[in-house]
Design an enzyme around this catalytic site. Structure first.
Site, PDB file in Angstrom:
ATOM      1  N   LYS A   1     -23.790  10.436  48.426  1.00 34.69           N
ATOM      2  CA  LYS A   1     -25.046   9.665  48.412  1.00 34.69           C
ATOM      3  C   LYS A   1     -25.467   9.289  49.828  1.00 34.69           C
ATOM      4  CE  LYS A   1     -24.915   5.039  47.497  1.00 34.69           C
ATOM      5  NZ  LYS A   1     -25.555   4.198  48.518  1.00 34.69           N
TER       6      LYS A   1
ATOM      7  N   CYS B   1     -30.233  -9.133  49.618  1.00 34.19           N
ATOM      8  CA  CYS B   1     -29.344  -8.100  49.099  1.00 34.19           C
ATOM      9  C   CYS B   1     -28.134  -8.780  48.483  1.00 34.19           C
ATOM     10  CB  CYS B   1     -28.925  -7.190  50.250  1.00 34.19           C
ATOM     11  SG  CYS B   1     -27.666  -6.007  49.810  1.00 34.19           S
TER      12      CYS B   1
ATOM     13  N   ARG C   1     -26.935   4.170  40.527  1.00 33.44           N
ATOM     14  CA  ARG C   1     -27.498   4.377  41.863  1.00 33.44           C
ATOM     15  C   ARG C   1     -26.591   5.258  42.704  1.00 33.44           C
ATOM     16  NH1 ARG C   1     -28.583  -0.804  44.970  1.00 33.44           N
ATOM     17  NH2 ARG C   1     -28.993   0.889  46.427  1.00 33.44           N
TER      18      ARG C   1
HETATM   19  N1  EPU Z   1     -26.280  -5.120  60.818  1.00 28.16           N
HETATM   20  C1  EPU Z   1     -26.970  -5.944  61.655  1.00 28.16           C
HETATM   21  N2  EPU Z   1     -28.179  -5.525  62.149  1.00 28.16           N
HETATM   22  C2  EPU Z   1     -28.711  -4.313  61.848  1.00 28.16           C
HETATM   23  C3  EPU Z   1     -27.990  -3.465  60.995  1.00 28.16           C
HETATM   24  C4  EPU Z   1     -26.772  -3.903  60.498  1.00 28.16           C
HETATM   25  O1  EPU Z   1     -26.538  -7.052  61.951  1.00 28.16           O
HETATM   26  O2  EPU Z   1     -29.801  -3.990  62.319  1.00 28.16           O
HETATM   27  C5  EPU Z   1     -24.984  -5.557  60.282  1.00 28.16           C
HETATM   28  C6  EPU Z   1     -24.987  -5.673  58.745  1.00 28.16           C
HETATM   29  O3  EPU Z   1     -25.535  -6.892  58.319  1.00 28.16           O
HETATM   30  C7  EPU Z   1     -23.536  -5.512  58.414  1.00 28.16           C
HETATM   31  C8  EPU Z   1     -23.053  -4.525  59.483  1.00 28.16           C
HETATM   32  O4  EPU Z   1     -24.033  -4.555  60.517  1.00 28.16           O
HETATM   33  O5  EPU Z   1     -22.873  -6.724  58.559  1.00 28.16           O
HETATM   34  C9  EPU Z   1     -22.867  -3.105  59.023  1.00 28.16           C
HETATM   35  O6  EPU Z   1     -23.993  -2.691  58.256  1.00 28.16           O
HETATM   36  P1  EPU Z   1     -24.556  -1.211  58.305  1.00 28.16           P
HETATM   37  O7  EPU Z   1     -25.874  -1.228  58.988  1.00 28.16           O
HETATM   38  O8  EPU Z   1     -23.523  -0.276  58.832  1.00 28.16           O
HETATM   39  O9  EPU Z   1     -24.794  -0.919  56.788  1.00 28.16           O
HETATM   40  P2  EPU Z   1     -25.918   0.031  56.202  1.00 28.16           P
HETATM   41  O10 EPU Z   1     -26.201   1.102  57.182  1.00 28.16           O
HETATM   42  O11 EPU Z   1     -27.044  -0.799  55.707  1.00 28.16           O
HETATM   43  C10 EPU Z   1     -24.341   1.779  55.073  1.00 28.16           C
HETATM   44  C11 EPU Z   1     -24.127   2.295  53.686  1.00 28.16           C
HETATM   45  C12 EPU Z   1     -23.464   1.210  52.848  1.00 28.16           C
HETATM   46  C13 EPU Z   1     -22.130   0.855  53.507  1.00 28.16           C
HETATM   47  C14 EPU Z   1     -22.368   0.420  54.950  1.00 28.16           C
HETATM   48  C15 EPU Z   1     -21.084   0.127  55.710  1.00 28.16           C
HETATM   49  C16 EPU Z   1     -25.922   3.880  53.432  1.00 28.16           C
HETATM   50  C17 EPU Z   1     -27.201   4.251  52.771  1.00 28.16           C
HETATM   51  N3  EPU Z   1     -25.413   2.694  53.127  1.00 28.16           N
HETATM   52  O12 EPU Z   1     -25.183   0.638  54.952  1.00 28.16           O
HETATM   53  O13 EPU Z   1     -23.239   1.772  51.564  1.00 28.16           O
HETATM   54  O14 EPU Z   1     -21.514  -0.184  52.786  1.00 28.16           O
HETATM   55  O15 EPU Z   1     -23.087   1.435  55.669  1.00 28.16           O
HETATM   56  O16 EPU Z   1     -20.273   1.244  55.714  1.00 28.16           O
HETATM   57  O17 EPU Z   1     -25.360   4.658  54.184  1.00 28.16           O
HETATM   58  C18 EPU Z   1     -22.875   1.705  49.243  1.00 28.16           C
HETATM   59  O18 EPU Z   1     -22.917   2.957  49.241  1.00 28.16           O
HETATM   60  O19 EPU Z   1     -22.492   1.051  48.225  1.00 28.16           O
HETATM   61  C19 EPU Z   1     -23.289   0.977  50.432  1.00 28.16           C
HETATM   62  C20 EPU Z   1     -23.627  -0.316  50.413  1.00 28.16           C
END
Ligand code: EPU
Length: 422
Positions: A22, A117, A398
């Site tokens: 995904k 979220c 999802r």
């Molecule tokens: N964060 C910030 N600022 C930003 C972006 C992120 O502070 O601009 C923080 C977040 O709040 C969090 C940390 O950085 O504390 C890591 O978040 P990240 O941005 O890596 O998460 P994401 O990219 O939104 C993806 C996956 C998630 C997975 C996380 C961590 C996708 C579509 N989603 O989310 O997947 O948990 O990385 O590995 O790739 C899932 O599949 O169930 C899922 C939630």
């Protein structure tokens, strides 16, 4: 709303095939916006989030064709409306992945700001400041991120926190920028590497993906290509835990065990015999109860936050006391409270859960609160005595393709009850 009806206590045994990932499919679909000729993506899983991304691209005027065996063709050449509306973004935060490509290709993007979220605050500030560093002008108006730019300019971006979709968004934007972009403290997840592989096949010049420094030399244009998405490591891990938690023996094929080192190490620590081949992984628990394992989530190659809830289920029935520390998201323990309804003994102190394993759980109605929490409850239901009904399973749809069919293939007694009231 559908629910999953599980009669627990059956030792699982057999083999399942991993679906495409995904979290690689979503950015790769968004990457279709960067190309002026069709991008054909294979091994795309049939999931709600994928359907949402396809609908989002369709709303932008992009031609999307879903073919046999989940081949999806994205024709970014026809992009007309660079808008990601609230009604779609609110159902899937990963919609933010269209921001970078839209801006780079179209010079403008209007993307709804993702709201609250279930698992944490999840801001997108790093996506925005990274694009600003590349010359974009970005404001928030009426709940929408409004971004504008001429041709983006390469920049050196040091990410404050490791962010997966943030790294992906900036990497995609940089492929069409003028000059070189360097992303420091980049996410190293296999899904980032897969996206880089696809971008390079489209004509981009991305190097260093899989390390914490990614270098992108911008190109004038990108074209389509044919690309197969990598297997889903989290789905794979979930089925392996299903084997371990039930004392059974499960093999997952068409997967990448090398993406699961931290998870396989924990399964071994829990007492399972773990074997791997080039494209398969198996666990055998020999009918034994698992041993409690401590977990601390971390960015890749550390232990994935997306497997934390599943190991919480395993630790609930393990021999011993386990400490689980969630370091990525501040509110990713909702499953713990539902596990308690099945008889788990645990307490939560801030970002740490301490679980005292019990010899048996007993089935009960439980409520899914997010995708991985649902997986955790299904796993607990598989081992609990009696019947567990997991409600609100739209969350599981999802991110898991045909989960009940795959679990039945392993011998589980699980069925979907359509349209049941929650
Ligand atoms: N964060 C910030 N600022 C930003 C972006 C992120 O502070 O601009 C923080 C977040 O709040 C969090 C940390 O950085 O504390 C890591 O978040 P990240 O941005 O890596 O998460 P994401 O990219 O939104 C993806 C996956 C998630 C997975 C996380 C961590 C996708 C579509 N989603 O989310 O997947 O948990 O990385 O590995 O790739 C899932 O599949 O169930 C899922 C939630």
């Amino acid at each position: 709303m559908d629910k999953l009806h599980i009669s627990g206590g059956i030792r699982l045994s057999g083999e399942v095939r991993a679906s495409g990932a995904k979290n690689a499919s979503l950015p790769i679909l968004a990457a279709g916006l960067l190309a002026d000729t069709p991008l054909t993506i294979g091994n795309v899983p049939h999931l709600h989030d994928v359907t949402t991304m396809i609908e989002l691209l369709g709303r932008m005027g992009v031609g999307v064709t879903v073919g046999e065996g989940m081949h999806v063709e994205v024709n970014g050449g026809r992009l007309t409306t660079p808008i990601a509306p609230y009604e779609l973004v609110k159902t899937m935060r990963a919609s933010i992945l269209v921001l970078g490509p839209l801006l780079a290709r179209h010079g403008e993007a209007l993307v709804s700001l993702p709201g609250g979220c279930a698992i944490g605050e999840r801001p997108v500030n790093l996506h925005i400041t990274g694009l600003e560093a590349m010359g974009a002008e970005i404001g928030v108006e009426s709940g929408y991120i409004h971004a504008k730019a001429g041709r983006l300019k390469g920049a050196r971006i040091v990410l404050d926190t490791v962010t997966v979709t943030g790294t992906e968004n900036l990497m995609m934007a940089a492929t069409l920028a003028e000059g070189r972009t360097v992303i420091e403290n980049a996410a190293r997840e296999p899904e980032v590497v897969d996206l880089a592989g696809c971008l390079n096949a489209m004509g981009a010049a991305v190097s260093g993906a899989g390390t914490d420094t990614i270098v992108i030399d911008g190109r004038e244009r990108l074209g389509g290509c044919e690309y197969d998405v990598l297997p889903d490591r989290i789905e794979t891990g979930t089925f392996l835990v299903a084997g371990a938690i039930t004392g059974g023996r499960v093999r997952v094929r068409s997967t990448r065990p090398d993406h699961l080192d931290a998870v396989l190490a924990k399964l071994r620590e829990a007492g399972a015999t773990v074997e791997t081949g080039p494209d398969w992984a198996s666990v055998d628990m020999h009918g034994k109860r698992p041993v409690a394992v401590d977990i601390r989530t971390a960015p890749y190659p550390g232990f994935p936050t997306d497997m934390q809830a599943q190991f919480a289920a395993l630790d609930s029935v393990a021999d011993g006391v386990a400490t689980i520390v969630e370091t990525i998201f501040e509110n990713r323990f909702m499953h713990m409270l539902e596990l308690r309804r099945l008889g788990a003994e645990l307490r939560i102190e801030g970002h740490t859960a301490v679980i005292q394993g019990v010899p048996r759980l007993s089935g009960a109605p439980v409520m899914a609160t997010d995708l991985r929490a649902s997986a955790s409850l299904v796993l607990a239901g598989l081992v609990a005595e009696g019947v567990t009904d997991v409600q609100r399973i739209y969350h599981i749809d999802r991110g898991y393709e045909c989960i009940e069919a795959k679990l039945r293939q392993l011998g589980a007694s699980i069925r979907r009850i359509p349209g049941a009231r929650t």
